[in-house]
Design a protein around this motif. Sequence first.
Motif, PDB file in Angstrom:
ATOM      1  N   PRO A 220      32.687  14.870  18.150  1.00  0.00           N
ATOM      2  CA  PRO A 220      33.794  15.528  17.901  1.00  0.00           C
ATOM      3  C   PRO A 220      34.296  16.874  18.926  1.00  0.00           C
ATOM      4  O   PRO A 220      34.019  18.042  18.776  1.00  0.00           O
ATOM      5  N   TYR A 221      34.872  16.427  20.121  1.00  0.00           N
ATOM      6  CA  TYR A 221      35.290  17.331  21.058  1.00  0.00           C
ATOM      7  C   TYR A 221      36.470  18.134  20.428  1.00  0.00           C
ATOM      8  O   TYR A 221      37.547  17.243  19.758  1.00  0.00           O
ATOM      9  N   PHE A 242      33.014  25.919  13.932  1.00  0.00           N
ATOM     10  CA  PHE A 242      33.224  24.743  14.670  1.00  0.00           C
ATOM     11  C   PHE A 242      33.299  25.353  16.093  1.00  0.00           C
ATOM     12  O   PHE A 242      34.009  25.848  16.419  1.00  0.00           O
ATOM     13  N   VAL A 243      32.637  24.517  16.996  1.00  0.00           N
ATOM     14  CA  VAL A 243      32.518  24.825  18.396  1.00  0.00           C
ATOM     15  C   VAL A 243      33.456  23.747  19.257  1.00  0.00           C
ATOM     16  O   VAL A 243      33.589  24.189  20.487  1.00  0.00           O
ATOM     17  N   GLY A 244      33.408  22.848  18.759  1.00  0.00           N
ATOM     18  CA  GLY A 244      34.206  21.653  19.457  1.00  0.00           C
ATOM     19  C   GLY A 244      33.427  21.231  20.955  1.00  0.00           C
ATOM     20  O   GLY A 244      34.203  20.447  21.664  1.00  0.00           O
ATOM     21  N   MET A 245      32.241  21.244  21.243  1.00  0.00           N
ATOM     22  CA  MET A 245      31.681  20.820  22.322  1.00  0.00           C
ATOM     23  C   MET A 245      30.588  19.913  21.895  1.00  0.00           C
ATOM     24  O   MET A 245      29.866  19.218  22.897  1.00  0.00           O
ATOM     25  N   GLY A 246      30.663  19.065  20.600  1.00  0.00           N
ATOM     26  CA  GLY A 246      29.728  17.987  20.408  1.00  0.00           C
ATOM     27  C   GLY A 246      28.698  18.217  19.915  1.00  0.00           C
ATOM     28  O   GLY A 246      27.738  17.424  19.714  1.00  0.00           O
ATOM     29  N   LEU A 247      28.537  19.533  19.631  1.00  0.00           N
ATOM     30  CA  LEU A 247      26.988  20.281  19.244  1.00  0.00           C
ATOM     31  C   LEU A 247      27.383  20.921  17.663  1.00  0.00           C
ATOM     32  O   LEU A 247      28.507  21.286  17.499  1.00  0.00           O
ATOM     33  N   VAL A 248      26.307  21.027  16.866  1.00  0.00           N
ATOM     34  CA  VAL A 248      26.250  21.825  15.806  1.00  0.00           C
ATOM     35  C   VAL A 248      26.611  23.066  16.095  1.00  0.00           C
ATOM     36  O   VAL A 248      26.213  23.657  17.251  1.00  0.00           O
ATOM     37  N   GLU A 257      26.308  16.281  17.259  1.00  0.00           N
ATOM     38  CA  GLU A 257      27.046  15.591  16.111  1.00  0.00           C
ATOM     39  C   GLU A 257      28.088  14.991  16.224  1.00  0.00           C
ATOM     40  O   GLU A 257      28.569  14.672  17.628  1.00  0.00           O
ATOM     41  N   TYR A 258      28.033  13.901  15.356  1.00  0.00           N
ATOM     42  CA  TYR A 258      29.214  12.698  15.486  1.00  0.00           C
ATOM     43  C   TYR A 258      29.846  12.806  14.097  1.00  0.00           C
ATOM     44  O   TYR A 258      29.579  13.181  13.016  1.00  0.00           O
ATOM     45  N   LYS A 259      31.152  12.311  14.319  1.00  0.00           N
ATOM     46  CA  LYS A 259      32.132  12.347  13.079  1.00  0.00           C
ATOM     47  C   LYS A 259      32.404  10.974  12.770  1.00  0.00           C
ATOM     48  O   LYS A 259      32.866  10.214  13.793  1.00  0.00           O
TER      49      LYS A 259
END
Length: 308
Positions: A220-221, A242-248, A257-259
Motif C-alpha cells: 500500500p504505497y 497511515f504512512v504510505g511507505m509500505g510499512l505499518v 503491510e499488504y492490502k
Amino acid sequence: MVVVVQEWRPESPFEKRLQAAFAAEDLPVCLGLLRQAEIGLPVTPAAAEGREPTAWPTFTGGGRTWMAAYTSIDAMRAVLGDTAEHVRVVTFAELAAGWPDPRWGLAVNPGLTTSFFLEAGTVARLAVPSLVQERLAEPGSGPPIMQKLLRPADLYAHLAEGESRVSGYCHRARDVAHIATPAVLADALGRAHEEGVVTDEGSVNILRWRAVGLDLYRTPYGGVDEASRTAVAGWVIEEPPFVGMGLVPNADQVIREYKVDGVGLPHGTEIWELTVDGVEYRRAVYDGDLGRWFLVDAVPVGGPGGAA
C-alpha cells in the motif's frame, strides 16, 4: 548547494561495486546494492550527546528538500570534513518506517561523484519490495505466511457464518515473530485503538494463512491525500496515521503491510489466540475441501509464530 568532491576514492568492496555500477550507468544494479545496504545519517555533536533532539539531516536544492545520507563514514567525511564525527546507521526499511515527509527526496552521497537522488516512492520500494519480487529473490523460500488481527465481528464472520475470504491490511508473520504479548502486537501494528482487537482478557485473535497468488497482495504505497499519494507514486489514500511507505504506522517498528480485497483463504488456514501470558492456542482450522471452519482442541504453543 552541494559541492562535488572529485578526488574521493572508495575503499570498501561495497562502495567499489556501487561506483563501478554507477560508472556503467547500471541503475538496477545500483538500486539492488543500495536495497541491501546500511546508510549513515549525519548527527550533530549536541544530538549525539543528548543535548538536543536528533534532527533529520536536510538541505535544499532544486526548490525542494533532500535528506542527506552516506554509504560510509569515509564518504560522509569526504564531503563534510572532520567535523562529521557522529552518524546514525539505518537500513532502508528503518528509514522508510520513520520517513518524515513524502515530498522530500533522499540524497545518497551528495557531494560525491557517485551519488543518487531518490524520490520518496523509490525509497519505499527499496525498503518494501512486493511479495512477488521477494519470491523471485528467494525462489526456494515457499509461500509466505501472512496474518491479520481479528476483531470480534471478524471472528464471528469466520466461525459462525463460514467466511472464507479476507480483506484489508495484513502482514507477514515473521515480521512480528519477536513480539510475544497481545498489547504490544496490537500497538506495533497501529491497531491498539480499535475496539475489541485486544479482548477483555488481554488476548488477540490472529488469522494466519499461507499466501498464494502473490500478486493479490499489494503493497500500500500512498498517502493521506492526493498530494502525498502522488509524491510516492502510490495508489492508496487513507486517514492518518497511515504512512504510505509500505510499512505499518509505527516508526519504532519495521513491519511490512499488504492490502488485499476479498482474497480466498487456502485450505489449512488457522485462527490462533495469543494470550496475555505470551502463549498461543490454535482455535480453528479451515477445511477448503468442505468450505467449513472446524474448532480444534486448544494445544498451547509457546510464543508467537506457532504455525510453521
